[in-house]
Scaffold this motif. Structure first.
Motif, PDB file in Angstrom:
ATOM      1  N   ALA A 154       0.824  -1.212   0.000  1.00 34.59           N
ATOM      2  CA  ALA A 154       0.000   0.000   0.000  1.00 34.59           C
ATOM      3  C   ALA A 154       0.853   1.254   0.000  1.00 34.59           C
ATOM      4  CB  ALA A 154      -0.917   0.006   1.225  1.00 34.59           C
ATOM      5  N   ARG A 155       2.079   1.169   0.553  1.00 33.89           N
ATOM      6  CA  ARG A 155       2.925   2.356   0.615  1.00 33.89           C
ATOM      7  C   ARG A 155       3.253   2.876  -0.777  1.00 33.89           C
ATOM      8  NH1 ARG A 155       5.962   3.966   5.020  1.00 33.89           N
ATOM      9  NH2 ARG A 155       5.575   1.946   6.010  1.00 33.89           N
ATOM     10  N   LYS A 156       3.323   1.982  -1.760  1.00 32.34           N
ATOM     11  CA  LYS A 156       3.636   2.416  -3.122  1.00 32.34           C
ATOM     12  C   LYS A 156       2.500   3.216  -3.738  1.00 32.34           C
ATOM     13  CE  LYS A 156       6.528  -1.668  -3.894  1.00 32.34           C
ATOM     14  NZ  LYS A 156       6.732  -2.878  -4.719  1.00 32.34           N
ATOM     15  N   THR A 157       1.298   3.016  -3.275  1.00 31.46           N
ATOM     16  CA  THR A 157       0.158   3.693  -3.888  1.00 31.46           C
ATOM     17  C   THR A 157      -0.041   5.098  -3.345  1.00 31.46           C
ATOM     18  OG1 THR A 157      -1.409   2.912  -2.227  1.00 31.46           O
ATOM     19  CG2 THR A 157      -0.979   1.459  -4.084  1.00 31.46           C
ATOM     20  N   LEU A 158       0.722   5.491  -2.322  1.00 29.97           N
ATOM     21  CA  LEU A 158       0.498   6.808  -1.736  1.00 29.97           C
ATOM     22  C   LEU A 158       0.883   7.923  -2.688  1.00 29.97           C
ATOM     23  CD1 LEU A 158       1.746   6.204   1.904  1.00 29.97           C
ATOM     24  CD2 LEU A 158      -0.610   6.298   1.064  1.00 29.97           C
ATOM     25  N   ALA A 159       1.853   7.642  -3.572  1.00 21.58           N
ATOM     26  CA  ALA A 159       2.260   8.684  -4.507  1.00 21.58           C
ATOM     27  C   ALA A 159       1.132   9.060  -5.436  1.00 21.58           C
ATOM     28  CB  ALA A 159       3.484   8.219  -5.303  1.00 21.58           C
ATOM     29  N   ASN A 160       0.290   8.105  -5.761  1.00 19.95           N
ATOM     30  CA  ASN A 160      -0.850   8.375  -6.635  1.00 19.95           C
ATOM     31  C   ASN A 160      -2.123   8.673  -5.855  1.00 19.95           C
ATOM     32  OD1 ASN A 160       0.780   7.789  -8.880  1.00 19.95           O
ATOM     33  ND2 ASN A 160       0.359   5.573  -8.667  1.00 19.95           N
ATOM     34  N   ASP A 161      -1.986   8.785  -4.499  1.00 23.90           N
ATOM     35  CA  ASP A 161      -3.141   9.081  -3.648  1.00 23.90           C
ATOM     36  C   ASP A 161      -4.253   8.074  -3.857  1.00 23.90           C
ATOM     37  OD1 ASP A 161      -4.434  10.394  -1.660  1.00 23.90           O
ATOM     38  OD2 ASP A 161      -5.285  11.957  -2.973  1.00 23.90           O
ATOM     39  N   GLU A 162      -3.900   6.778  -3.874  1.00 22.50           N
ATOM     40  CA  GLU A 162      -4.893   5.727  -4.064  1.00 22.50           C
ATOM     41  C   GLU A 162      -4.779   4.712  -2.921  1.00 22.50           C
ATOM     42  OE1 GLU A 162      -4.172   4.021  -7.827  1.00 22.50           O
ATOM     43  OE2 GLU A 162      -4.756   5.787  -8.975  1.00 22.50           O
ATOM     44  N   PRO A 163      -5.200   5.074  -1.699  1.00 23.64           N
ATOM     45  CA  PRO A 163      -5.089   4.108  -0.592  1.00 23.64           C
ATOM     46  C   PRO A 163      -5.988   2.901  -0.830  1.00 23.64           C
ATOM     47  CG  PRO A 163      -6.423   6.010   0.025  1.00 23.64           C
ATOM     48  CD  PRO A 163      -5.855   6.333  -1.311  1.00 23.64           C
ATOM     49  N   LYS A 164      -5.435   1.719  -0.506  1.00 24.50           N
ATOM     50  CA  LYS A 164      -6.204   0.502  -0.708  1.00 24.50           C
ATOM     51  C   LYS A 164      -7.158   0.220   0.442  1.00 24.50           C
ATOM     52  CE  LYS A 164      -2.772  -1.805  -3.629  1.00 24.50           C
ATOM     53  NZ  LYS A 164      -1.937  -3.009  -3.809  1.00 24.50           N
ATOM     54  N   VAL A 165      -6.874   0.813   1.627  1.00 27.05           N
ATOM     55  CA  VAL A 165      -7.728   0.573   2.790  1.00 27.05           C
ATOM     56  C   VAL A 165      -8.686   1.738   2.955  1.00 27.05           C
ATOM     57  CG1 VAL A 165      -7.744   0.167   5.260  1.00 27.05           C
ATOM     58  CG2 VAL A 165      -5.880  -0.730   3.866  1.00 27.05           C
ATOM     59  N   PRO A 166      -9.987   1.505   2.958  1.00 24.53           N
ATOM     60  CA  PRO A 166     -10.948   2.609   3.118  1.00 24.53           C
ATOM     61  C   PRO A 166     -10.820   3.264   4.496  1.00 24.53           C
ATOM     62  CG  PRO A 166     -12.012   0.622   2.284  1.00 24.53           C
ATOM     63  CD  PRO A 166     -10.647   0.214   2.726  1.00 24.53           C
ATOM     64  N   ASP A 167     -11.302   4.504   4.587  1.00 20.43           N
ATOM     65  CA  ASP A 167     -11.238   5.232   5.854  1.00 20.43           C
ATOM     66  C   ASP A 167     -12.051   4.545   6.949  1.00 20.43           C
ATOM     67  OD1 ASP A 167      -9.578   7.124   4.805  1.00 20.43           O
ATOM     68  OD2 ASP A 167     -11.195   8.522   4.283  1.00 20.43           O
TER      69      ASP A 167
END
Length: 668
Positions: free
Chosen positions: A15-28
């Protein structure tokens, strides 16, 4: 905010890789459930276990010793880790020593967690042991604590963060209230090099290290003290380069005696009479209602006079309406004096009504409030007569300084909050400190004999007052050579020592009046002390000395000015008279200078005519000699005028700001 509220997906590598694209895999929603149902209960378990272990293993038979040990361990540990946070960040750098960081950071967390529990447990025992078991007390204490936290913008500290991630960035950070820690942070600066094609622009990311600096003090950041000494000493006893004359020392002694033996007793008489009259006329049959009404009058009145001070200055202007100003200003003092007394009476006696008079409890509450005042740099606000005289100055008669020094014209909303903070927080803390020391004297200084107790307080008070005035030159010399934290500490200790004298003088005179002045007719006694004292203070032109208004900051003045008490009355009179005399001499010398200049011009004209007419050389020499003498006379007059202009003639009409903000260099 407390802790770092990071998302759950930041804990996983994918999931850390997706932070650059602002696409978290875990919902709030999953983050929130995880924090509330997993992290929260685990933190509670740790606290509950550590709490009970401390009760079982740490002096289980002696609760007082356990309380003291826990408080020392908790508070001392908090301070220790706060001071070392920058050092820990440097020593345990995750990029340099990743293994050491992981191991020692967890040890740090365990020790710091135990200290947090110890602090809470020690404070909890203290409250349970020494507070009255009353529902009303706990409700009032909770509301007051929340109000204080809200006033200093710290309300969020009552909430425990349910989810704080162990991120290497800022692991050892301990944020403080004033954010005065200097640390390194990373700043990403984006430099756009320019558009290259229609697809977009080339962007270079540059990482720079910057330093966060604390607030910068400028030369214009002046402080103020209750009472005015700004520039006045230079005008009375000479500039800083010269020693005070015997005449100046004599006038200084007369001022101290006048403040101690005339102004202080009159102010105490006024307060004693007004205080008791409020009890006679405001719901005398219902004490609680009477005190609540008094407190409301005090709070509302203070805030109103704070907010509308500029309006009062505008409409009651002595330069435009002298009679209206004089009548309106004295009416202002009468009303504001009643407001001040009511505010103190309501708060003071409500504390008496709902708290115990146990010595340890009173000492702890008083020291706690004094410590908060010291942290806010407001110890100076406990000052009172005989260590100040507020003269009825025309220029700033209605000024009420606030804590943050805001103005209503620029930020009206913030200005109202500033006024409320000054009245509700600083004012309440001052009342707690005064009441605490007064109650301790009632409990320990001849409690069975009011007459003897009153005389003992008078002797102690005037003894401490004399010693304090005598120590003032030494303390000024000391503060001249100190800077920063230690200068503030020394100034606050000296001010608190003077406060011991103040409270004893007030208590002694107050109890002596209750004991000896018309004890069989208290109503008449109260009216006489109220009316006669106020009338005499008005006639003496220092009626504003009865007002307790405004907030003043500790040690804001340069060098040793922070420990000079604003006791100026006789010296002001002599300074004004000397200013008038020097002004008359100045005007006379200006006229003489103009006459000399006119004579020089006439002689020059006559000399020129003689030269053009080719008269005898002897006559030319005589005219030149006379012209030279005229030049000498004119130059002498100019020099005398310059000398007079160099003499400090500053007269201080504002008896509120105790800052020597002159442009002269500080004497080394």
């Amino acid at each position: 905010m407390r802790g770092s509220f990071l998302r759950l997906d930041q804990l996983t590598g994918s999931a850390r890789k997706t932070l650059a694209n602002d696409e978290p895999k875990v919902p709030d929603i999953v983050n929130s459930i995880y924090a509330a149902l997993v992290i929260g209960p685990l933190v509670i378990c740790f606290w509950r276990g550590t709490w009970n272990l401390m009760d079982m293993l740490l002096f289980p038979e002696d609760e007082v010793l356990r309380m003291i040990t826990l408080q020392v361990f908790g508070l001392g540990g908090h301070l220790f880790f706060m001071l070392l946070q920058t050092t820990l960040e440097r020593w345990l750098d995750v990029e340099v020593r990743p293994v050491s960081f992981y191991l020692l950071s967890r040890v740090y967390t365990y020790i710091y967690g135990a200290m947090c529990v110890a602090t809470w447990r020690g404070g909890w025992i203290l409250i349970d042991r020494y507070s009255p078991p009353s529902l009303m007390f706990f409700m009032e204490a909770s509301l007051v604590a929340l109000l204080l936290l809200g006033s200093v913008q710290s309300f969020c500290n009552v909430a425990g963060a349910p989810f704080v991630n162990d991120s290497p960035d800022g692991y050892f950070d301990v944020p403080t209230y004033f954010k005065s820690k200097r640390r390194h942070t990373l700043l990403l600066l984006t430099k756009v090099s320019g558009a290259r094609d229609s697809a977009g622009a080339a962007v270079d990311l540059v990482v720079l290290r910057i330093k966060e600096q604390g607030p910068v003090k400028t030369a214009n950041d002046g402080g103020s003290m209750r009472g005015s000494i700004a520039g006045i000493e230079d005008g009375i006893i000479g500039t800083a380069q010269f020693r005070p004359s015997y005449h100046g020392l004599l006038l200084e002694l007369i001022d101290y005696l006048y403040a101690s033996l005339v102004v202080a007793p009159l102010v105490v008489c006024y307060w004693r009479g007004t205080w008791n009259l409020m009890g006679e006329y405001i719901y005398p049959s219902d004490l609680t209602t009477s005190l609540v009404v008094s407190l409301a009058i005090g709070i509302v009145g203070h805030i109103v006079f704070n907010i509308f001070q500029a309006t009062l200055r505008q409409y009651l202007n002595a330069d435009r309406h002298r009679i209206a100003y004089y009548l309106g200003s004295r009416l202002y003092t009468v009303i504001y004096g009643v407001v001040c007394v009511n505010g103190w009476r309501g708060g003071w006696q409500l504390i008496d009504l709902y708290t115990t008079h146990d010595v340890l409890y009173v000492v702890l509450i008083t020291l706690g409030c004094l410590f908060i005042l010291a942290c806010l740099k407001g110890v100076r606000n406990v000052m009172g007569t005989p260590f100040l005289i507020i003269n009825d100055s025309r220029r700033e008669y209605f000024d009420v300084p606030t804590y943050f020094k805001l103005t209503g014209s620029k930020d009206p909303g913030l200005y109202v909050l500033d006024c409320m903070f000054s009245v509700l927080v600083i004012g309440s803390l001052v009342v707690f400190v005064w009441r605490g020391l007064w109650v301790l004297l009632d409990l320990k200084l001849f409690p069975e004999d009011h007459g003897t107790s009153a005389w003992a307080s008078i002797i102690i008070g005037y003894g401490v007052t004399g010693v304090t005035f005598s120590l003032q030159p030494l303390m000024r010399w000391t503060c001249d050579r100190l800077t920063g934290f230690w200068r503030v500490v020394v100034a606050d200790l000296f001010l608190f020592f003077s406060f011991i004298g103040t409270i004893n003088v007030w208590r002694g005179i107050w109890q002596a009046l209750d004991t000896y002045f018309l004890p069989d007719d208290p109503l008449l006694s109260n009216w006489i002390t109220h009316g006669a004292a106020l009338l005499l203070l008005i006639l003496l032109n220092c009626s504003n000395s009865v007002l307790v208004r405004g907030v003043y900051i500790d040690a804001e003045e340069p060098a040793g000015q922070c420990v000079v008490f604003p006791v100026y009355y006789i010296r002001l009179f002599f300074q004004k008279e000397r200013k008038k005399k020097q002004r008359r001499l100045f005007d006379a010398l200006e006229r003489a200078d103009l006459n000399s200049t006119g004579g020089v011009l006439q002689d020059k004209k006559h000399l020129h005519s003689l030269q053009t007419s080719a008269q005898q050389p002897a006559q030319q020499k005589e005219q030149q000699k006379e012209a030279h003498q005229h030049h000498i006379a004119a130059d002498q007059n100019h020099q005398v005028i310059r000398n007079l202009e160099a003499v400090p003639l500053t007269i201080i009409d504002d008896p509120k700001s105790n800052g020597d903000h002159s442009s002269q260099p500080t004497r080394k």
